[in-house]
Design an enzyme around this catalytic site. Structure first.
Site, PDB file in Angstrom:
ATOM      1  N   GLU A   1      50.173 -29.685 -42.084  1.00 15.41           N
ATOM      2  CA  GLU A   1      51.538 -30.006 -41.651  1.00 15.41           C
ATOM      3  C   GLU A   1      51.535 -29.761 -40.157  1.00 15.41           C
ATOM      4  O   GLU A   1      51.319 -28.635 -39.702  1.00 15.41           O
ATOM      5  CB  GLU A   1      52.572 -29.110 -42.326  1.00 15.41           C
ATOM      6  CG  GLU A   1      53.977 -29.565 -41.954  1.00 15.41           C
ATOM      7  CD  GLU A   1      54.998 -28.449 -41.877  1.00 15.41           C
ATOM      8  OE1 GLU A   1      56.180 -28.719 -42.050  1.00 15.41           O
ATOM      9  OE2 GLU A   1      54.609 -27.289 -41.612  1.00 15.41           O
TER      10      GLU A   1
ATOM     11  N   HIS B   1      60.082 -30.461 -49.336  1.00 10.19           N
ATOM     12  CA  HIS B   1      61.108 -29.429 -49.464  1.00 10.19           C
ATOM     13  C   HIS B   1      61.879 -29.162 -48.181  1.00 10.19           C
ATOM     14  O   HIS B   1      62.769 -28.324 -48.167  1.00 10.19           O
ATOM     15  CB  HIS B   1      60.445 -28.137 -49.961  1.00 10.19           C
ATOM     16  CG  HIS B   1      59.466 -27.619 -48.945  1.00 10.19           C
ATOM     17  ND1 HIS B   1      58.288 -28.285 -48.636  1.00 10.19           N
ATOM     18  CD2 HIS B   1      59.496 -26.542 -48.131  1.00 10.19           C
ATOM     19  CE1 HIS B   1      57.658 -27.626 -47.683  1.00 10.19           C
ATOM     20  NE2 HIS B   1      58.364 -26.563 -47.365  1.00 10.19           N
TER      21      HIS B   1
HETATM   22  O1  TEU Z   1      57.896 -26.269 -41.803  1.00  8.21           O
HETATM   23  C1  TEU Z   1      57.766 -26.347 -40.419  1.00  8.21           C
HETATM   24  C2  TEU Z   1      58.924 -26.894 -39.714  1.00  8.21           C
HETATM   25  O2  TEU Z   1      58.795 -27.246 -38.574  1.00  8.21           O
HETATM   26  C3  TEU Z   1      60.203 -27.022 -40.431  1.00  8.21           C
HETATM   27  O3  TEU Z   1      60.605 -25.801 -40.904  1.00  8.21           O
HETATM   28  C4  TEU Z   1      61.261 -27.571 -39.568  1.00  8.21           C
HETATM   29  O4  TEU Z   1      61.593 -26.660 -38.563  1.00  8.21           O
HETATM   30  C5  TEU Z   1      62.426 -27.825 -40.430  1.00  8.21           C
HETATM   31  O5  TEU Z   1      62.011 -28.705 -41.435  1.00  8.21           O
HETATM   32  C6  TEU Z   1      63.548 -28.451 -39.671  1.00  8.21           C
HETATM   33  O6  TEU Z   1      64.300 -29.198 -40.531  1.00  8.21           O
HETATM   34  C7  TEU Z   1      57.075 -25.426 -42.513  1.00  8.21           C
HETATM   35  C8  TEU Z   1      57.524 -25.352 -43.960  1.00  8.21           C
HETATM   36  O7  TEU Z   1      57.409 -26.606 -44.563  1.00  8.21           O
HETATM   37  C9  TEU Z   1      58.919 -24.803 -44.009  1.00  8.21           C
HETATM   38  O8  TEU Z   1      59.462 -24.811 -45.293  1.00  8.21           O
HETATM   39  C10 TEU Z   1      58.870 -23.400 -43.452  1.00  8.21           C
HETATM   40  O9  TEU Z   1      60.173 -22.897 -43.357  1.00  8.21           O
HETATM   41  C11 TEU Z   1      58.225 -23.349 -42.065  1.00  8.21           C
HETATM   42  O10 TEU Z   1      57.032 -24.120 -41.989  1.00  8.21           O
HETATM   43  C12 TEU Z   1      57.838 -21.940 -41.718  1.00  8.21           C
HETATM   44  O11 TEU Z   1      56.770 -21.523 -42.512  1.00  8.21           O
END
Ligand code: TEU
Length: 548
Positions: free
Chosen positions: A249, A318
């Site tokens: 990601e 998610h």
């Molecule tokens: O997501 C990274 C991220 O950049 C997102 O949280 C983004 O800031 C958010 O979608 C804005 O809408 C990952 C995971 O997928 C997320 O669930 C976590 O909260 C985050 O990392 C931290 O681990």
């Protein structure tokens, strides 16, 4: 490579299936639904975090990488899940969250003592002129990135919540810890990892960042050379010794970055999630809506389809609103909810790459009609609300934007049937069940040949048997504000796809009609209509297949 022709199904465990009736999905619940996943045609599961965690960010804050959160079950349950999945030919990839740990992780607790050997596991720094944070970085969760710790007399860095301190990848010991975590899960049977925010783990310097409305400081930690080196080391010392793959990601990733990260010769990641396509109708960190144009979407998709040899393809996860509410008709013209969900399925499953389907997407689950901020659990929604309040943005606008973008839209419980709580749990669900569950649920679609679920199954099967849909070249043909046309071609297999993102009937431009001549093509369409009149019905998608 087996992961190229796989279909991956993402499970968000706390919202999938509850077996203990505490209102919280769990691992035995997942085991009880493996047959449904197999029937869909998926052969890999990506499991969002199930590790021990105080749940400040729903498991993305891990306090023990070697233990299961008791809410989800036990290590024994997890081993059963690997075994039961394997019996059905399903592999499992784990979520690897290693940019940060929980502040309740033993490493962090120990690191609060400046003399501890764990001090360098995290990024500690004294404040600027006594009481100011060490730099001007801003975080992913709309807040501060430095937290002062009384016990230490210093600040620690956290790019996400203050309960998610960032690890220090300049410390080789941290990399060794990660290798151990990888080995542990691979030895248990994991087939790979989805690597959380994996392109920002290495902080080259802690200097001030350039002024920015989004995340400030990015230039010091996005896709740094040190980051690439860590990935290569993990691959060389651990991952390459197993039959597994990684999907990164990668936040704010651009094509040049992505090419480096996924270049097969550099041996870093196997594929990655980019965000551009979901941002064509949103501005500033995804929250503020702007008009949708199908040609913008096709441009972005073309850039990635042509730019990278292999893509991870997704429309939901998610963190994102439901796609049928976002790009589809669910919230605009609900009469076409079903047809638009099928049209979007057609879109995703006719792109080149490995498709990821998020739980509930296969039945067209929609955003939730949350009534106020108290109904939301998402830390991002609450952070955003606070920030916008500070900026004096009026309440109605704040709510409008938060409601449409909240990550909780995707996190409401899976709608299995029309019984209480949608068959998810007999207890009170941790997050409200969408009020539309009597209309939208798995059981009502299971035996209906016209359902969204049936359409997904049909397409997945078609894709499995069509090398051209998996490996064929991607050829953009035409797009305007409402429709797009593209082809996938592999030798004599030609697939022509046309999608309508509007509530109007739209004629295929004359110039391209020859691509849709039905005398020698076989047609699959989202509207289920059998007659082709050279036009797309509202929210319709069509696939014309020609094989010599
Ligand atoms: O997501 C990274 C991220 O950049 C997102 O949280 C983004 O800031 C958010 O979608 C804005 O809408 C990952 C995971 O997928 C997320 O669930 C976590 O909260 C985050 O990392 C931290 O681990």
């Amino acid at each position: 490579m087996w992961w190229k022709d796989s279909i991956i199904y993402q499970i968000y465990p706390r919202s999938f299936q509850d077996s203990s009736d505490d209102g919280f999905g769990d691992i035995p619940g997942i085991i009880s639904r493996l047959d449904e996943i197999k029937e869909l045609g998926a052969n890999v599961i990506w499991l969002s975090p199930v590790y021990k965690s105080p749940d400040a960010d729903n498991g993305y804050d891990i306090s023990d990488y070697y233990a299961i959160n008791p809410k989800f079950g036990t290590m024994n349950d997890m081993e059963n899940l690997f075994a039961e999945a394997a019996k059905r030919g399903i592999k499992i990839i784990m979520d690897l969250v290693i940019n940060h740990t929980s502040d309740e992780h033993e490493w962090f607790q120990k690191s609060r003592d400046p003399k501890s050997p764990y001090r360098d596991y995290y990024i500690w720094k004294p404040g600027k002129d006594s009481k100011k944070p060490p730099n001007n970085w801003t975080g992913f969760f709309m807040g501060e990135t430095w937290e002062y710790d009384e016990q230490s007399g210093e600040y620690y860095l956290h790019l996400f919540d203050k309960k998610q301190p960032d690890l220090n990848y300049k410390n080789p010991k941290v990399i060794e810890e990660v290798k151990n975590i990888l080995r542990f899960w691979l030895d248990k049977g994991a087939a790979g990892f989805r690597c959380d925010v994996i392109n920002i783990i290495f902080k080259t310097s802690l200097a001030d960042g350039k002024k920015s409305l989004a995340v400030q400081g990015l230039e010091h930690f996005k896709s740094q050379e040190g980051n690439h080196e860590v990935l290569r080391e993990l691959r060389r010392d651990v991952l390459d010794k197993y039959d597994c793959f990684t999907v990164g990601e990668t936040v704010f990733v651009d094509l040049p970055d992505a090419k480096l990260l996924c270049d097969e010769n550099r041996k870093e990641l196997n594929m990655l999630f980019f965000f551009d396509h979901l941002e064509v109708d949103r501005r500033i960190a995804q929250f503020i809506p702007k008009k949708f144009h199908a040609y913008k979407l096709l441009n972005v998709i073309t850039k990635w389809q042509k730019g990278l040899d292999w893509n991870a393809i997704y429309l939901e996860n998610h963190d994102q609103p439901r796609i049928v509410s976002h790009f589809g008709a669910a919230d605009k013209d609900s009469e076409f909810w079903k047809r638009s969900a099928k049209m979007l399925a057609l879109f995703e499953l006719t792109l080149r790459g490995t498709p990821f389907i998020y739980q509930g997407q296969e039945i067209g689950m929609t955003n939730f009609d949350f009534k106020n901020i108290d109904e939301l659990n998402d830390v991002v929604s609450h952070g955003l609300n606070k920030l916008m309040k500070k900026m004096c943005i009026p309440k109605f606008l704040r709510w409008k934007w938060i409601k449409a973008s909240s990550r909780d839209n995707a996190r409401t419980p899976m709608q299995w049937n029309d019984s209480e709580n949608a068959g998810f749990s007999k207890g009170k669900p941790w997050l409200g069940v969408n009020r539309n569950y009597k209309l939208i649920n798995y059981a009502s679609q299971k035996n209906d040949p016209d359902s969204i679920l049936a359409f997904y199954k049909k397409l997945i099967l078609l894709r499995k048997n069509s090398k051209g849909l998996i490996y064929g070249d991607f050829i953009p043909v035409y797009a305007d504000t409402n429709i797009m046309i593209y082809q996938r071609i592999l030798e004599k297999e030609i697939y022509t796809i046309a999608l309508n993102f509007s509530s109007h009937n739209i004629k295929i431009p004359k110039k391209f009609l020859h691509l849709f001549s039905s005398d020698y093509y076989q047609v699959l369409n989202a509207s289920g209509s059998s007659e082709w009149k050279n036009e797309l019905l509202p929210w319709e998608g069509v696939l014309f297949i020609k094989t010599a």
